[in-house]
Design a protein around this motif. Structure first.
Motif, short mmCIF file in Angstrom:
data_model
loop_
_atom_site.label_atom_id
_atom_site.label_comp_id
_atom_site.label_asym_id
_atom_site.label_seq_id
_atom_site.Cartn_x
_atom_site.Cartn_y
_atom_site.Cartn_z
N CYS A 37 0.84 -1.20 0.00
CA CYS A 37 0.00 0.00 0.00
C CYS A 37 0.87 1.25 0.00
O CYS A 37 1.61 1.49 0.96
CB CYS A 37 -0.91 0.03 1.23
SG CYS A 37 -2.27 -1.14 1.15
N SER A 38 0.76 2.03 -1.05
CA SER A 38 1.49 3.30 -1.11
C SER A 38 0.67 4.44 -0.53
O SER A 38 1.20 5.52 -0.27
CB SER A 38 1.85 3.62 -2.56
OG SER A 38 0.67 3.85 -3.31
N GLY A 39 -0.64 4.20 -0.37
CA GLY A 39 -1.56 5.26 0.05
C GLY A 39 -2.28 5.88 -1.13
O GLY A 39 -3.21 6.67 -0.94
N GLY A 40 -1.86 5.55 -2.36
CA GLY A 40 -2.53 6.06 -3.56
C GLY A 40 -3.87 5.37 -3.79
O GLY A 40 -4.22 4.40 -3.13
N MET A 41 -4.61 5.90 -4.76
CA MET A 41 -5.95 5.40 -5.02
C MET A 41 -5.97 3.91 -5.35
O MET A 41 -6.80 3.16 -4.83
CB MET A 41 -6.59 6.19 -6.17
CG MET A 41 -8.02 5.74 -6.49
SD MET A 41 -8.58 6.45 -8.05
CE MET A 41 -8.46 8.19 -7.67
N ASP A 42 -5.05 3.48 -6.20
CA ASP A 42 -5.06 2.08 -6.65
C ASP A 42 -4.87 1.11 -5.49
O ASP A 42 -5.63 0.15 -5.33
CB ASP A 42 -3.97 1.85 -7.70
CG ASP A 42 -3.95 2.92 -8.77
OD1 ASP A 42 -5.02 3.47 -9.07
OD2 ASP A 42 -2.87 3.20 -9.31
N TYR A 62 3.41 -0.60 4.13
CA TYR A 62 3.73 0.68 3.50
C TYR A 62 5.25 0.82 3.51
O TYR A 62 5.88 0.73 4.57
CB TYR A 62 3.09 1.84 4.26
CG TYR A 62 3.59 3.20 3.80
CD1 TYR A 62 3.10 3.79 2.63
CD2 TYR A 62 4.58 3.88 4.52
CE1 TYR A 62 3.57 5.02 2.20
CE2 TYR A 62 5.06 5.11 4.10
CZ TYR A 62 4.55 5.68 2.93
OH TYR A 62 5.02 6.89 2.51
N ILE A 63 5.84 1.03 2.33
CA ILE A 63 7.28 1.24 2.23
C ILE A 63 7.57 2.73 2.19
O ILE A 63 7.13 3.45 1.29
CB ILE A 63 7.85 0.57 0.96
CG1 ILE A 63 7.57 -0.94 0.98
CG2 ILE A 63 9.34 0.84 0.85
CD1 ILE A 63 8.26 -1.70 2.10
N ASP A 64 8.27 3.21 3.21
CA ASP A 64 8.66 4.62 3.29
C ASP A 64 10.05 4.77 2.66
O ASP A 64 11.05 4.39 3.25
CB ASP A 64 8.68 5.06 4.75
CG ASP A 64 9.01 6.54 4.91
OD1 ASP A 64 9.26 7.20 3.88
OD2 ASP A 64 9.01 7.03 6.06
N HIS A 65 10.09 5.35 1.45
CA HIS A 65 11.36 5.52 0.76
C HIS A 65 12.19 6.66 1.35
O HIS A 65 13.37 6.82 0.99
CB HIS A 65 11.11 5.80 -0.73
CG HIS A 65 10.43 4.68 -1.45
ND1 HIS A 65 9.05 4.60 -1.57
CD2 HIS A 65 10.91 3.58 -2.07
CE1 HIS A 65 8.73 3.52 -2.26
NE2 HIS A 65 9.83 2.88 -2.57
N VAL A 78 -1.81 5.37 5.96
CA VAL A 78 -2.08 3.97 5.60
C VAL A 78 -2.39 3.16 6.84
O VAL A 78 -3.33 2.35 6.87
CB VAL A 78 -0.89 3.37 4.82
CG1 VAL A 78 -1.09 1.87 4.61
CG2 VAL A 78 -0.72 4.06 3.47
N SER A 79 -1.62 3.36 7.90
CA SER A 79 -1.85 2.64 9.16
C SER A 79 -3.24 2.92 9.72
O SER A 79 -3.95 2.02 10.18
CB SER A 79 -0.78 3.03 10.19
OG SER A 79 0.49 2.60 9.79
#
Length: 449
Positions: A37-42, A62-65, A78-79
């Motif tokens: 999950c990136s948090g984006g719509m998709d 969620y991957i935090d870059h 996301v959380s």
């Protein structure tokens, strides 16, 4: 498995549910799912759909870059959304290496996924039909072959893990409508609008122009990717046969390779160099391997460095060596003379491996056990009188006859006492030298690893 989700379009929902249920039939019953999950719509829509279809069997990550100051807030978003849906959530911060930002961010993301995937857990990603079409366009523009144009697979079974993309046949337009109808909350990453990045440029600059001319482009490109996947499967069958005939994952027989057509040679070298990595080398890199290493003069010590490996030729074989193995000679250059003591039944480690001194029909005198023996690196020019052979001959010639690879020769060490050569430790075992210390019923070090 009755859905509680409202349907903005019953046909689409029915098709999606039918597709998902069909796809999961190939998964083991104990399978669970980790949703990227990136948090984006998709990805947020995917999270909602999966939480409805497979409650209690999913987690999210969620991957935090760490490339933007607000990225940690996105992780919190996301959380929070996962908490509402009662879905466990992981937030994993990763370090993105220097280089092509999109490529390195993708590598870091998949490393983060790998870190948390459990046995029998499948990574679920929200790539959709337009993502697939964009991927094909970008790879076509980069000069990709069949493997690259196959783009993304709906079910991608890899060595390390399996990726499932249940939205891959759904259009971006459908996703937007569904997310709006379900009131799915999401964030917008501003880099998605930055046309400095290839994918954003493709989506916002190139895509509208092409779609205006070819309204059904998205579906056509998606279909092309599936046709390329069929072609790739056929090609892989041929490549597996060629690899079995020519060698293994670490070496190729160049005599066998030369019997293949030029096209099959190029394809085999490409997939062989790829190994367990995600991407194949470029066409230019494969050509360099052919011209600079395989077709170099027989006495040349040519080597090609690509993707942390070195490719070298020795006689009629091509070897794929790790950087550690290939560069070990330089790292061992500081080693000089040392002393060791050997005892029966006690393992000893030297550069060429682990040895176990044992009694032998012919070997070294028992008087040498427990004594300090000299162990020196080969300098060049030494001669050895191997036990059972007539006369001394150059150690270099003995090494060549034994076909010890050049990149392993730095591990050869000479065992002696009072300047009398007792033998030589080599990657192919201990060579007993003829000396006054040889006797019947003596002992020799035996290579065990």
């Amino acid at each position: 498995m009755r859905s509680t989700l409202p349907a903005f379009n019953e046909v689409w929902q029915r098709q999606f549910r039918s597709s998902v249920l069909k796809q999961i039939q190939c998964f083991p019953p104990e399978s669970t799912f980790l949703i990227g999950c990136s948090g984006g719509m998709d990805s947020m829509l995917l999270l909602h759909l999966m939480s409805d279809l497979f409650p209690k069997k999913i987690r999210a990550i969620y991957i935090d870059h760490q490339l933007q100051s607000i990225s940690a807030d996105w992780g919190q978003f996301v959380s929070d959304q996962c908490a509402v849906l009662n879905v466990p959530c992981i937030v994993e911060a990763v370090e993105v290496q220097e280089g092509n930002l999109e490529h390195q961010a993708r590598n870091a993301r998949y490393q983060g996924y790998s870190k948390h995937l459990k046995p029998h857990e499948i990574l679920v990603l929200a790539h959709h039909q337009q993502d697939q079409a964009e991927t094909l366009i970008l790879r076509l523009l980069s000069g990709a072959g069949v493997h690259g144009l196959a783009a993304m697979k709906q079910l991608d079974v890899r060595e390390q893990f399996t990726i499932w993309r249940p939205l891959l046949d759904i259009s971006r337009e459908q996703i937007c409508q569904w997310a709006a109808q379900l009131d799915v909350q999401n964030i917008e990453d501003p880099t998605n609008l930055d046309t400095h990045y290839d994918r954003a440029w493709c989506r916002h600059e190139l895509w509208p122009m092409l779609q205006k001319r070819y309204p059904k482009m998205q579906q056509a490109l998606s279909r092309t990717s599936y046709l390329m996947q069929d072609a790739e499967d056929i090609l892989l069958d041929v490549l597996q046969q060629d690899l079995i005939a020519c060698g293994s994952a670490t070496e190729l027989d160049l005599t066998e390779l030369s019997q293949l057509s030029t096209a099959r040679q190029r394809q085999l070298l490409s997939v062989w160099m790829k190994g367990q990595d995600t991407y194949r080398p470029s066409f230019e890199m494969v050509e360099r391997l052919l011209q600079e290493v395989i077709k170099s003069k027989s006495d040349a010590q040519a080597a090609l460095h690509w993707n942390q490996f070195y490719y070298v030729r020795y006689q009629q074989k091509l070897f794929r060596l790790s950087a550690e193995e290939y560069l070990a000679e330089k790292n061992a250059s500081h080693l000089s003379e040392q002393t060791i003591q050997l005892e029966l039944g006690q393992k000893v480690d030297v550069l060429s491996g682990q040895y176990f001194p044992e009694t032998a029909a012919i070997g070294l005198s028992a008087l040498l056990l427990g004594k300090k023996l000299d162990l020196v690196m080969r300098q060049g020019g030494e001669k050895i009188h191997l036990y059972g052979r007539v006369g001394a001959w150059p150690l270099k010639k003995a090494i060549q006859e034994a076909q010890i690879f050049p990149w392993q020769r730095h591990r050869i060490q000479i065992l002696s006492i009072d300047n009398v050569m007792l033998g030589v430790f080599t990657p192919k075992g201990f060579w007993l030298a003829h000396s006054e210390y040889c006797e019947v019923g003596g002992w020799q070090p035996n290579l065990i690893s």
